[in-house]
Scaffold this motif. Structure first.
Motif, PDB file in Angstrom:
ATOM      1  N   SER A  59       0.856  -1.189   0.000  1.00 28.30           N
ATOM      2  CA  SER A  59       0.000   0.000   0.000  1.00 28.30           C
ATOM      3  C   SER A  59       0.890   1.236   0.000  1.00 28.30           C
ATOM      4  O   SER A  59       2.108   1.143  -0.082  1.00 28.30           O
ATOM      5  CB  SER A  59      -0.884  -0.011   1.245  1.00 28.30           C
ATOM      6  OG  SER A  59      -0.096   0.299   2.372  1.00 28.30           O
ATOM      7  N   GLU A  60       0.279   2.396   0.124  1.00 24.20           N
ATOM      8  CA  GLU A  60       1.006   3.662   0.147  1.00 24.20           C
ATOM      9  C   GLU A  60       2.061   3.678   1.261  1.00 24.20           C
ATOM     10  O   GLU A  60       3.096   4.315   1.114  1.00 24.20           O
ATOM     11  CB  GLU A  60       0.035   4.830   0.329  1.00 24.20           C
ATOM     12  CG  GLU A  60      -0.774   5.178  -0.918  1.00 24.20           C
ATOM     13  CD  GLU A  60      -1.955   4.236  -1.137  1.00 24.20           C
ATOM     14  OE1 GLU A  60      -2.169   3.326  -0.321  1.00 24.20           O
ATOM     15  OE2 GLU A  60      -2.665   4.398  -2.151  1.00 24.20           O
TER      16      GLU A  60
ATOM     17  N   PHE B 217      -7.132   2.930  -3.237  1.00 22.89           N
ATOM     18  CA  PHE B 217      -5.838   3.605  -3.276  1.00 22.89           C
ATOM     19  C   PHE B 217      -6.068   5.064  -2.927  1.00 22.89           C
ATOM     20  O   PHE B 217      -7.127   5.619  -3.209  1.00 22.89           O
ATOM     21  CB  PHE B 217      -5.184   3.469  -4.664  1.00 22.89           C
ATOM     22  CG  PHE B 217      -4.747   2.067  -4.970  1.00 22.89           C
ATOM     23  CD1 PHE B 217      -3.556   1.570  -4.485  1.00 22.89           C
ATOM     24  CD2 PHE B 217      -5.564   1.226  -5.720  1.00 22.89           C
ATOM     25  CE1 PHE B 217      -3.168   0.270  -4.738  1.00 22.89           C
ATOM     26  CE2 PHE B 217      -5.185  -0.081  -5.974  1.00 22.89           C
ATOM     27  CZ  PHE B 217      -3.982  -0.568  -5.489  1.00 22.89           C
ATOM     28  N   MET B 218      -5.050   5.679  -2.339  1.00 26.48           N
ATOM     29  CA  MET B 218      -5.191   7.051  -1.863  1.00 26.48           C
ATOM     30  C   MET B 218      -5.529   8.003  -3.012  1.00 26.48           C
ATOM     31  O   MET B 218      -6.214   9.007  -2.831  1.00 26.48           O
ATOM     32  CB  MET B 218      -3.893   7.470  -1.199  1.00 26.48           C
ATOM     33  CG  MET B 218      -3.967   8.769  -0.433  1.00 26.48           C
ATOM     34  SD  MET B 218      -2.376   9.087   0.321  1.00 26.48           S
ATOM     35  CE  MET B 218      -2.642  10.710   0.990  1.00 26.48           C
TER      36      MET B 218
ATOM     37  N   THR C 232      -3.203   7.647   3.521  1.00 31.17           N
ATOM     38  CA  THR C 232      -4.287   6.696   3.754  1.00 31.17           C
ATOM     39  C   THR C 232      -4.009   5.493   2.864  1.00 31.17           C
ATOM     40  O   THR C 232      -3.321   5.598   1.865  1.00 31.17           O
ATOM     41  CB  THR C 232      -5.641   7.304   3.376  1.00 31.17           C
ATOM     42  OG1 THR C 232      -5.589   7.701   2.008  1.00 31.17           O
ATOM     43  CG2 THR C 232      -5.936   8.541   4.211  1.00 31.17           C
ATOM     44  N   HIS C 233      -4.538   4.330   3.242  1.00 28.73           N
ATOM     45  CA  HIS C 233      -4.283   3.123   2.449  1.00 28.73           C
ATOM     46  C   HIS C 233      -5.462   2.176   2.591  1.00 28.73           C
ATOM     47  O   HIS C 233      -6.413   2.476   3.317  1.00 28.73           O
ATOM     48  CB  HIS C 233      -2.980   2.462   2.887  1.00 28.73           C
ATOM     49  CG  HIS C 233      -2.918   2.174   4.358  1.00 28.73           C
ATOM     50  ND1 HIS C 233      -3.251   0.967   4.889  1.00 28.73           N
ATOM     51  CD2 HIS C 233      -2.590   2.963   5.403  1.00 28.73           C
ATOM     52  CE1 HIS C 233      -3.122   1.006   6.204  1.00 28.73           C
ATOM     53  NE2 HIS C 233      -2.730   2.220   6.538  1.00 28.73           N
TER      54      HIS C 233
ATOM     55  N   TRP D 269       2.173   1.836  -9.662  1.00 25.26           N
ATOM     56  CA  TRP D 269       2.756   2.866  -8.810  1.00 25.26           C
ATOM     57  C   TRP D 269       3.518   3.887  -9.644  1.00 25.26           C
ATOM     58  O   TRP D 269       4.187   3.543 -10.616  1.00 25.26           O
ATOM     59  CB  TRP D 269       3.679   2.252  -7.759  1.00 25.26           C
ATOM     60  CG  TRP D 269       2.905   1.404  -6.815  1.00 25.26           C
ATOM     61  CD1 TRP D 269       2.790   0.051  -6.845  1.00 25.26           C
ATOM     62  CD2 TRP D 269       2.072   1.855  -5.738  1.00 25.26           C
ATOM     63  NE1 TRP D 269       1.940  -0.375  -5.844  1.00 25.26           N
ATOM     64  CE2 TRP D 269       1.492   0.710  -5.153  1.00 25.26           C
ATOM     65  CE3 TRP D 269       1.754   3.120  -5.214  1.00 25.26           C
ATOM     66  CZ2 TRP D 269       0.627   0.789  -4.067  1.00 25.26           C
ATOM     67  CZ3 TRP D 269       0.894   3.182  -4.133  1.00 25.26           C
ATOM     68  CH2 TRP D 269       0.337   2.033  -3.574  1.00 25.26           C
TER      69      TRP D 269
ATOM     70  N   GLN E  98       2.424   7.533  -5.282  1.00 23.88           N
ATOM     71  CA  GLN E  98       0.978   7.339  -5.414  1.00 23.88           C
ATOM     72  C   GLN E  98       0.702   6.342  -6.541  1.00 23.88           C
ATOM     73  O   GLN E  98       1.552   6.101  -7.394  1.00 23.88           O
ATOM     74  CB  GLN E  98       0.283   8.666  -5.729  1.00 23.88           C
ATOM     75  CG  GLN E  98       0.252   9.610  -4.547  1.00 23.88           C
ATOM     76  CD  GLN E  98      -0.600   9.090  -3.390  1.00 23.88           C
ATOM     77  OE1 GLN E  98      -1.500   8.286  -3.578  1.00 23.88           O
ATOM     78  NE2 GLN E  98      -0.284   9.535  -2.187  1.00 23.88           N
TER      79      GLN E  98
END
Lengths: 432, 291
Positions: free
Chosen positions: A284-285, A306-307, A331-332, A395, A400
């Motif tokens: 994730s992020e 996804f953010m 956030t994720h 990605w 991001q």
């Protein structure tokens, strides 16, 4: 529940609470007195000494995320997201006119402590629901507690499936939700020879089972499947093997620090993401921030959120989150679920109206509840898992994700997808 | 094809060995000279990584410029800990284990509370980006750089111990503290500097290894376990033994990982080490100084 039963259970509960917290000795002692002298004869009095259930009082909910220890890296963000949701709900008048009262426990990343603190939240603090945890180990530690007490555990994390408790609300994706579009998409775009790498525990193995079934249907193959110990950080051997096998896709279920170390070393070894992409179910992020955007750029992840996802709900969520926790906070997909699960809880409680608020009642009311989450509108299914919107993303160098594919429809959770004959239903697990 | 894997693995083993050597060297020096089993060593590694991160993030300093600063900073932390805690426990070796373990917990939690538990990003020096290719053999420039630094560190440490006045004093104190003090050597100062040097080496190791892995408050714990294995196999307190053991363990784990996989390789390695200390409890090259 019969009245006699009610009295008895309370007696035990108060005694346990009494043992658990000595500081409130006097308070509890008086309650204990009330129970022992009047409990069996006048259970109605008991209700008046139960602050949790009194009409109009605050609703106690437990928050069971590790704020210290090894899992705190992730669980702190889940804690933050849940707190944000609780704050927002309270600012707008609470749940059916009652404020949520979050009772915070820190299980310190230790499964036994999770069970102990969950017991404390359920028995002493009389929480009608507990929100918590990231790892499967901690969920499984809490499971007997909430099942024995018929309470409700809201678990926001993606997990391996193959579980069907009537006391857990599963907010994260199960394997079929993350993979049934992802694997065919990868196979078509890059090829059918997958190299499976994961940490050595139940989650990666179950995910890889599903992946192998999907590959089999597509006529592809897993050229190599290997598992490294949790926390493993030297991937030179693995990378040499990938170099030798020349797979089309590296299918990755490494978690946390292992994922960060692997991706940095993989990137440094000079692989071109267009030729050998890493496709992750867990990245994730947060992990991307730690490994650096450059290392992750061009590689893929599959997740419901996804953010960078464009929706009014997500913009509001990200803004509120960053206003509260700093502009570099990310956030994720797990923190998003930790956030929307509080709103699912709110809707379920409101659906109950004037009925008595108990954990089983909330569970039954929650089925069919739909909430517009940052990822899209999610619905709780009969099997207490959530229908989600899986997305495939690539990605970018800035840390991001760019969303390439968004599923056309919500994908239903099938926790026993890889186990033919077993189905998770509203009555629990059914075996054919 | 197969020979390519073999040579790639050979280099991977060498790279692992160089990282092990860097972390284990400080541990071996502190144990060898002072008899202190420093359980806070992993936290010195972690502090080195965080110091690099802080210099990079807040002052924009690249890693190469940061290295001397990290060396001094972590050395200073080590010196303070020696003065404040360890020096008071020299006649109580078991208590030192407990005390350094406690120091480790304090350092780890201080970082967690002060900086946060999330993993941080440290950029490696750009001049070491890329790889060298010799046919199918691929060598990462950065790993080559780490190998060079760790060999340099080994050489410097060896010269420090054998060719300098400080080294002579240290060896005298190791042999007999009381008699050395009679000759005017201030043993407590020698000890303080030795501990600081060992900590500083750990700091450098942390700075160099962190771009390969991730920077978290708990990163030292896993790294130091392997360093302890190296020290045990090498023979406690022997610098040559430490170097030899690092090479052996690095290569053995690379070869076993190639033949089996990383998990099985790890198990077999640990079994081999247990067998080794069963038949050679003092390690490969035990210390042969008269006590």
């Amino acid at each position: 529940m019969s009245i006699e039963n009610f009295g008895k259970r309370d007696d035990v509960a108060v005694m346990e609470a009494f043992v658990l917290k000595r500081r409130t000795f006097l308070k509890n002692a008086s309650v204990l007195g009330a129970v022992t002298t009047t409990g069996l004869f006048a259970p109605s009095i008991l209700r008046t000494v139960k602050p949790a259930m009194a009409q109009g009082a605050d609703l106690p909910v437990g928050l069971l995320f590790s704020l210290t220890g090894s899992v705190a890296v992730v669980e702190k963000t889940l804690h933050d997201a849940s707190m944000l949701a609780i704050e927002q709900i309270n600012d707008e008048g609470g749940v059916a006119g009652r404020k949520l009262n979050p009772i915070i426990e820190d299980p310190a990343s230790d499964p036994a402590t999770y069970a102990d603190r969950a017991r404390r939240l359920v028995i002493r603090d009389r929480c009608i629901s507990v929100f918590g945890s990231y790892t499967s180990a901690s969920r499984q530690a809490v499971l007997p507690v909430v099942e024995q007490r018929d309470n409700l555990y809201w678990y926001p994390t993606l997990y391996e499936g193959r579980e069907c408790s009537r006391n857990v609300m599963y907010g994260g994706a199960v394997p079929n939700q993350q993979q049934q579009e992802f694997v065919p998409w990868l196979a078509e775009k890059h090829g059918k020879r997958f190299y499976l790498i994961g940490n050595n525990y139940v989650y990666p193995r179950e995910e890889n089972n599903v992946c192998k079934i999907l590959l089999d249907r597509l006529g592809g193959e897993a050229v190599h499947e290997e598992y490294v110990p949790l926390g493993h950080s030297d991937f030179s051997s693995v990378i040499n093997r990938i170099r030798a096998e020349k797979p089309d896709v590296v299918f990755c279920t490494l978690v946390g620090d292992s994922d960060v170390a692997f991706q940095r070393q993989f990137h440094a070894a000079g692989f071109d993401p267009a030729e050998t992409p890493v496709a992750s179910l867990t990245r994730s992020e947060i992990e991307v921030q730690a490994m650096g955007g450059d290392a992750a750029a061009g590689h893929y992840s599959s997740a419901p959120y996804f953010m960078s996802y464009q929706s009014p709900e997500n913009e509001a969520f990200v803004k509120a989150y960053q206003d509260k926790y700093g502009s570099d906070a990310v956030t994720h997909f797990v923190s998003e679920a930790a956030y929307f699960q509080v709103f699912q809880f709110k809707k379920a409680v409101e659906k109950l109206g004037d009925q008595e608020l108990t954990a089983p009642a909330i569970r039954d009311a929650s089925v069919g509840v739909s909430v517009v989450a940052p990822q899209g509108e999610v619905v709780i299914e009969e099997n207490l898992h959530t229908s989600l919107w899986p997305k495939i993303a690539q990605w970018n160098g800035d840390g991001q994700a760019e969303i390439l594919v968004q599923s056309d429809d919500r994908v239903s959770p099938v926790p026993y997808w890889a186990y033919e004959g077993s189905t998770c239903t509203a009555e629990g697990l059914k075996r054919a | 094809m197969d020979s390519a894997i073999f040579f790639n693995q050979l280099f991977a083993g060498l790279s692992t060995a160089s990282i092990l050597l860097m972390i284990a060297a400080g541990l071996a020096i502190i144990y060898g000279s002072m008899g202190v089993i420093n359980l806070a060593h992993g936290e010195f590694v972690m502090l080195g990584a965080y110091a690099t991160w802080a210099l990079q993030t807040f002052f924009g300093l690249g890693m190469l410029i940061s290295l001397p600063l990290v060396f001094v900073a972590i050395g200073a932390v080590g010196w303070l800990i020696e003065k404040g805690i360890v020096s008071r426990l020299y006649n109580r070796p078991l208590d030192t284990i407990l005390a350094t373990w406690g120091v480790g917990i304090v350092l780890q939690q201080a970082i967690t509370l002060g900086i946060g538990s999330q993993s941080r990003f440290v950029q490696r020096p750009e001049i070491f980006d890329g790889n060298l290719f010799f046919g199918d053999l691929v060598i990462s420039n950065y790993r080559l750089f780490i190998l060079g630094v760790s060999l340099g560190m080994l050489l410097v440490t060896y010269l420090l111990l054998t060719r300098t006045e400080f080294g002579t004093k240290l060896r005298a104190v190791i042999q007999n503290r009381e008699i050395s003090e009679c000759y005017g050597i201030r043993a407590e100062r020698v000890y303080g500097l030795t501990f600081a040097y060992g900590a500083a080496l750990a700091g450098i190791a942390g700075a160099l290894v962190t771009p390969l892995i991730s920077t978290t408050p708990t990163m030292g714990t896993t790294l130091v376990v392997d360093a302890f294995l190296v020290v045990i196999v090498g023979g406690v307190g022997s610098l040559v033994g430490t170097a030899l053991a690092s090479g052996l363990i690095g290569e053995a784990s690379a070869m076993l990982s190639m033949i089996f996989n990383d998990t099985t390789g790890r198990i077999l390695l640990l079994v081999a080490i247990i067998l080794l200390i069963r038949f050679r409890p003092t390690g490969l090259i035990p210390q042969t100084v008269r006590g």
